[in-house]
Design an enzyme around this catalytic site. Structure first.
Site, PDB file in Angstrom:
ATOM      1  CG  ASN A 134      -0.422  -0.133   2.530  1.00 19.05           C
ATOM      2  OD1 ASN A 134       0.472  -0.931   2.777  1.00 19.05           O
ATOM      3  ND2 ASN A 134      -0.956   0.629   3.473  1.00 19.05           N
ATOM      4  CB  CYS A 141      -5.257  -1.457  -1.790  1.00 21.78           C
ATOM      5  SG  CYS A 141      -6.590  -0.563  -0.980  1.00 21.78           S
ATOM      6  CD  GLU A 183      -5.050  -6.167  -1.077  1.00 22.79           C
ATOM      7  OE1 GLU A 183      -5.602  -6.683  -0.099  1.00 22.79           O
ATOM      8  OE2 GLU A 183      -4.718  -4.948  -1.100  1.00 22.79           O
ATOM      9  CB  CYS A 222     -10.624  -3.033   0.798  1.00 25.29           C
ATOM     10  SG  CYS A 222     -10.024  -2.357  -0.769  1.00 25.29           S
ATOM     11  CB  CYS A 263      -8.590  -4.922  -3.267  1.00 28.52           C
ATOM     12  SG  CYS A 263      -7.405  -3.576  -3.071  1.00 28.52           S
TER      13      CYS A 263
END
Length: 160
Positions: free
Chosen positions: A62, A73, A75, A112, A115
């Protein structure tokens, strides 16, 4: 009215020592990426490691910004990097690890919502699911066989 039942499944491992050798390597790469996160505002660092079919591992973490929500983020950093650098190779697995400089994160931290949708785009694009492993800083690790286990009512280009 019609009622449907959504079922999902995951495997829970007690800690990193319970993973296969390949999964341990990938999770340790996610931890390595997490340790390089830029999270001065939230104090919550996340690392992601993607295993591609060409055996390359792509890392992301992140990246925060004082102008919220301009950060990104881990990911999405990893998946966009993989798509940019290796556009013709499928994703096989994703490992995620999160920690905090304020408290010990001892339970699994999944992606999240934003993501999950972004990751699903790539699962849909490659027409093949990929495994997802996620953990906090220590403790249990959750493993799913597909993003659909985390996002059962997914949205994709077939609706457009």
């Amino acid at each position: 009215m019609k009622k449907i039942e959504i079922k999902t499944s995951a495997t829970v491992y007690k800690d990193i020592s319970a993973l296969s050798t390949e999964d341990k390597i990938l999770m340790n790469k996610a931890i390595e990426a997490r340790n390089n996160a830029y999270a001065p505002y939230s104090k919550f660092s996340v690392g992601a490691a993607l295993l591609l079919e060409n055996n390359k591992i792509v890392l992301g973490n992140n990246q925060e910004n004082a102008a919220y929500p301009s950060g990104m983020c881990a990911e999405r950093v990893a998946i966009w990097k993989a798509s940019s650098e290796y556009p013709n190779f499928k994703i096989l697995k994703l490992a995620i690890s999160a920690s905090s400089s304020v408290t010990k994160v001892n339970k699994p931290v999944g992606p999240c919502g934003a993501c999950r949708q972004s990751l699903y785009e790539y699962e849909f694009k490659q027409n093949q699911p990929f495994k997802i492993l996620f953990m906090g800083e220590v403790g249990e690790i959750v493993k799913t066989e597909s993003l659909k286990a985390l996002l059962p009512f997914s949205f994709d280009s077939s609706y457009l």
